[in-house]
Scaffold this active site. Structure first.
Site, short mmCIF file in Angstrom:
data_model
loop_
_atom_site.label_atom_id
_atom_site.label_comp_id
_atom_site.label_asym_id
_atom_site.label_seq_id
_atom_site.Cartn_x
_atom_site.Cartn_y
_atom_site.Cartn_z
N SER A 158 8.46 0.81 -8.87
CA SER A 158 8.70 2.14 -8.32
C SER A 158 8.35 2.12 -6.84
CB SER A 158 7.82 3.16 -9.04
OG SER A 158 7.75 4.39 -8.33
N TYR A 171 -0.25 6.50 -12.73
CA TYR A 171 1.08 5.89 -12.63
C TYR A 171 1.15 4.96 -11.42
CZ TYR A 171 6.18 5.62 -12.12
OH TYR A 171 7.48 5.18 -11.99
#
Length: 270
Positions: A158, A171
């Site tokens: 990401s 995350y």
């Protein structure tokens, strides 16, 4: 049940013909798009899912009707026994394994002071431990005696392996961890001919972002951070994964390909 149509590429344009792939978290969102793209490029695909098999089974049937080869595989990436059993079944069904896409991931917003320990553990178990367990299982197959040909592990990272994200510290921690894990095992596996590459999406139009996409102001706020001026699509990410997995990227390992419309170059983040 939302199962997209499947259409294979012409054989002359297939980048992955003859490859045997496993895609984790492949029955929705980006994972679904990746499974279809790999199959369209000629790979046989194990479609990993947890819970009900309905969507994964329908995807496999759709690919089969289009002339491809795929099957649904129930496997929990956060559970060691499930992973070991799942990879054994995949290797038996496909006749081996030479491509793993670590796509499975979860997220839920919590400020640090309100984050339950169980939620921290859940996100790390899927997003980081799952990448370790699946990569280890794949590497054992890919480095076994007699293993040859193109082999690759592709991790879905990401932009948040680089950009901090308030409310999603768990995350972001997993994606930062995936970055260095991937680089480390890339060095270990390179002598065996196994490449390890990360693909890092930015803001992508997927069901998990439905709330933001439905709010014009929130959507625009995100687009204002993207130099190309638009959200990415699942197809943008899937095409990048197919390319890095192919022999066209044979000299690419240990690196991250950002598929983010330039988001990581936005001045706020540098």
């Amino acid at each position: 049940m939302d199962v997209p149509p499947f259409e294979p590429r012409p054989q002359s344009a297939q980048l992955l013909r003859g490859r045997r792939a496993l895609v984790t978290g492949a029955d929705s969102g980006i994972g679904q798009g990746i499974a279809y793209e790999l199959a369209a490029h000629g790979a046989a695909v194990a479609i990993d899912h947890v819970g009900t098999p309905d969507v994964a089974t329908a995807m496999a049937e759709q690919i089969g009707r289009g002339g491809g080869d795929a099957f649904a595989l129930a496997m929990d990436v956060s559970d060691e026994r499930s992973v070991e059993d799942g990879f054994a079944r995949a290797a038996e069904r496909l006749g081996g394994l030479d491509l793993l896409v670590n796509n499975a991931g979860v997220e839920k917003q919590y400020p640090l002071v309100e984050m339950p320990f169980a939620e921290w553990q859940r996100v790390l178990a899927v997003n980081l431990t799952g990448v370790f367990l699946c990569s280890r299982a794949a590497a054992r197959l890919m480095t076994a005696d007699g293993a040859s040909g193109p082999r690759a592990i592709v991790n879905l990272s990401s932009v948040h392996e680089l950009i901090p994200w308030e409310g999603f510290s768990h995350y972001s921690a997993t994606k930062g961890g995936v970055k260095l894990f991937a680089q480390s095992i890339a060095k270990e596996l390179a002598p065996h001919g196994v490449r390890v590459v990360s693909v890092a999406p930015g803001a992508i139009e997927t069901p998990i972002n439905a709330g933001v996409l439905a709010d014009p102001a929130a959507r625009q706020a995100v687009e204002d951070q993207i130099p190309l001026g638009r959200w990415g699509t699942v197809g943008d990410v899937a095409a990048a994964v197919a390319w890095v997995a192919s022999e066209q990227a044979a000299y690419v390992t240990g690196s991250t390909l950002f598929v983010d419309g330039g988001m990581t170059t936005y001045p706020r983040f540098v």
